[in-house]
Design an enzyme around this catalytic site. Sequence first.
Site, mmCIF file in Angstrom:
data_model
loop_
_atom_site.group_PDB
_atom_site.id
_atom_site.type_symbol
_atom_site.label_atom_id
_atom_site.label_comp_id
_atom_site.label_asym_id
_atom_site.label_seq_id
_atom_site.Cartn_x
_atom_site.Cartn_y
_atom_site.Cartn_z
ATOM 1 N N PRO A 139 0.786 -1.223 0.000
ATOM 2 C CA PRO A 139 0.000 0.000 0.000
ATOM 3 C C PRO A 139 0.823 1.280 0.000
ATOM 4 O O PRO A 139 1.864 1.370 0.648
ATOM 5 C CB PRO A 139 -0.827 -0.099 1.293
ATOM 6 N N ASN A 140 0.316 2.214 -0.776
ATOM 7 C CA ASN A 140 0.852 3.585 -0.897
ATOM 8 C C ASN A 140 2.161 3.661 -1.677
ATOM 9 O O ASN A 140 2.656 4.764 -1.946
ATOM 10 C CB ASN A 140 1.016 4.238 0.493
ATOM 11 N N ARG A 185 4.953 10.847 -2.648
ATOM 12 C CA ARG A 185 4.632 10.629 -1.239
ATOM 13 C C ARG A 185 5.834 10.923 -0.330
ATOM 14 O O ARG A 185 6.891 10.302 -0.507
ATOM 15 C CB ARG A 185 4.256 9.148 -1.117
ATOM 16 N N TYR A 224 10.897 8.891 1.232
ATOM 17 C CA TYR A 224 10.846 7.835 0.216
ATOM 18 C C TYR A 224 11.466 8.212 -1.134
ATOM 19 O O TYR A 224 11.434 7.414 -2.067
ATOM 20 C CB TYR A 224 9.385 7.400 0.012
ATOM 21 N N ASN A 237 8.055 -5.525 -0.528
ATOM 22 C CA ASN A 237 7.893 -4.379 0.364
ATOM 23 C C ASN A 237 6.396 -4.276 0.634
ATOM 24 O O ASN A 237 5.642 -3.746 -0.191
ATOM 25 C CB ASN A 237 8.423 -3.091 -0.275
ATOM 26 N N ALA A 269 2.924 -0.697 5.007
ATOM 27 C CA ALA A 269 2.390 -0.728 6.377
ATOM 28 C C ALA A 269 1.874 -2.115 6.769
ATOM 29 O O ALA A 269 1.832 -2.447 7.962
ATOM 30 C CB ALA A 269 1.292 0.312 6.527
ATOM 31 N N ASP A 286 2.010 -15.263 6.842
ATOM 32 C CA ASP A 286 1.698 -16.685 6.622
ATOM 33 C C ASP A 286 1.930 -17.085 5.161
ATOM 34 O O ASP A 286 2.391 -18.190 4.879
ATOM 35 C CB ASP A 286 0.229 -16.972 6.980
ATOM 36 N N GLU A 308 12.702 -9.182 2.198
ATOM 37 C CA GLU A 308 11.864 -8.062 2.664
ATOM 38 C C GLU A 308 12.652 -6.766 2.485
ATOM 39 O O GLU A 308 13.799 -6.673 2.949
ATOM 40 C CB GLU A 308 11.526 -8.302 4.146
ATOM 41 N N HIS A 348 12.599 -2.448 2.755
ATOM 42 C CA HIS A 348 11.980 -1.178 3.132
ATOM 43 C C HIS A 348 12.888 -0.059 2.656
ATOM 44 O O HIS A 348 14.115 -0.125 2.839
ATOM 45 C CB HIS A 348 11.778 -1.074 4.645
ATOM 46 N N ILE A 349 12.277 0.934 2.069
ATOM 47 C CA ILE A 349 13.037 2.074 1.543
ATOM 48 C C ILE A 349 13.646 2.858 2.710
ATOM 49 O O ILE A 349 14.813 3.237 2.682
ATOM 50 C CB ILE A 349 12.091 2.963 0.698
ATOM 51 N N ARG A 388 12.430 4.665 13.028
ATOM 52 C CA ARG A 388 11.161 5.388 12.949
ATOM 53 C C ARG A 388 10.258 4.998 14.127
ATOM 54 O O ARG A 388 10.735 4.456 15.109
ATOM 55 C CB ARG A 388 10.524 5.101 11.585
HETATM 56 C C1 DQA Z 1 8.002 1.134 4.118
HETATM 57 C C2 DQA Z 1 8.010 1.357 5.634
HETATM 58 C C3 DQA Z 1 6.627 1.143 6.216
HETATM 59 O O1 DQA Z 1 6.652 1.359 7.623
HETATM 60 C C4 DQA Z 1 5.641 2.110 5.606
HETATM 61 O O2 DQA Z 1 4.356 1.885 6.102
HETATM 62 C C5 DQA Z 1 5.663 2.072 4.110
HETATM 63 C C6 DQA Z 1 6.943 1.966 3.437
HETATM 64 C C7 DQA Z 1 9.350 1.471 3.480
HETATM 65 O O3 DQA Z 1 9.552 1.086 2.335
HETATM 66 O O4 DQA Z 1 10.169 2.164 4.097
HETATM 67 O O5 DQA Z 1 4.635 2.201 3.463
HETATM 68 O O6 DQA Z 1 7.761 -0.243 3.885
#
Ligand code: DQA
Length: 139
Positions: free
Chosen positions: A9-10, A17, A22, A72, A75, A85, A96, A98-99, A105
């Site tokens: 998401p997002n 954003r 990011y 990724n 949230a 799962d 996994e 994360h940017i 954080r």
């Molecule tokens: C994220 C970190 C998450 O906490 C956040 O909700 C995101 C992006 C990252 O790529 O840093 O949407 O996964």
Amino acid sequence: MKIHIINGPNLNLLGKREPETYGSISFEDYFRELQFNFEKVELSYFQSNVEGELVNELHKAIENNTSGIILNAGAYTHTSIAIGDAVAAIDIPVVEVHISNVMDREEFRHVSYISKHAAGVISGFGLKGYELAVESFMQ
Ligand code: DQA
């Protein structure tokens, strides 16, 4: 080698954003760069804001003979037992990504339902994290 990137998401809003967190490049532009830099790797990309669609996409990777997944989950990383799962259920290595550096954080971002089932975690290197994840599959 087939590597599938799944963004949650997002992340469709990357570039617009919270650019201070990011970055200012859209994922589509970054993905083109990634394909150019790894021309021998069959890279594909999927994004959804819907939790169940992310679960379905992880399942689909089995039929597609995917060698590795870069996930990724945004949230949902911090909330989704279902995605955790699904990562555990499929016999495909998942990195996994994360940017941002989630450990630097809010405390709710320190929890991941995915990490336990992941081959590894990359966090805090900006979009370069995806590149590092592709490289990890090439070892
Ligand atoms: C994220 C970190 C998450 O906490 C956040 O909700 C995101 C992006 C990252 O790529 O840093 O949407 O996964």
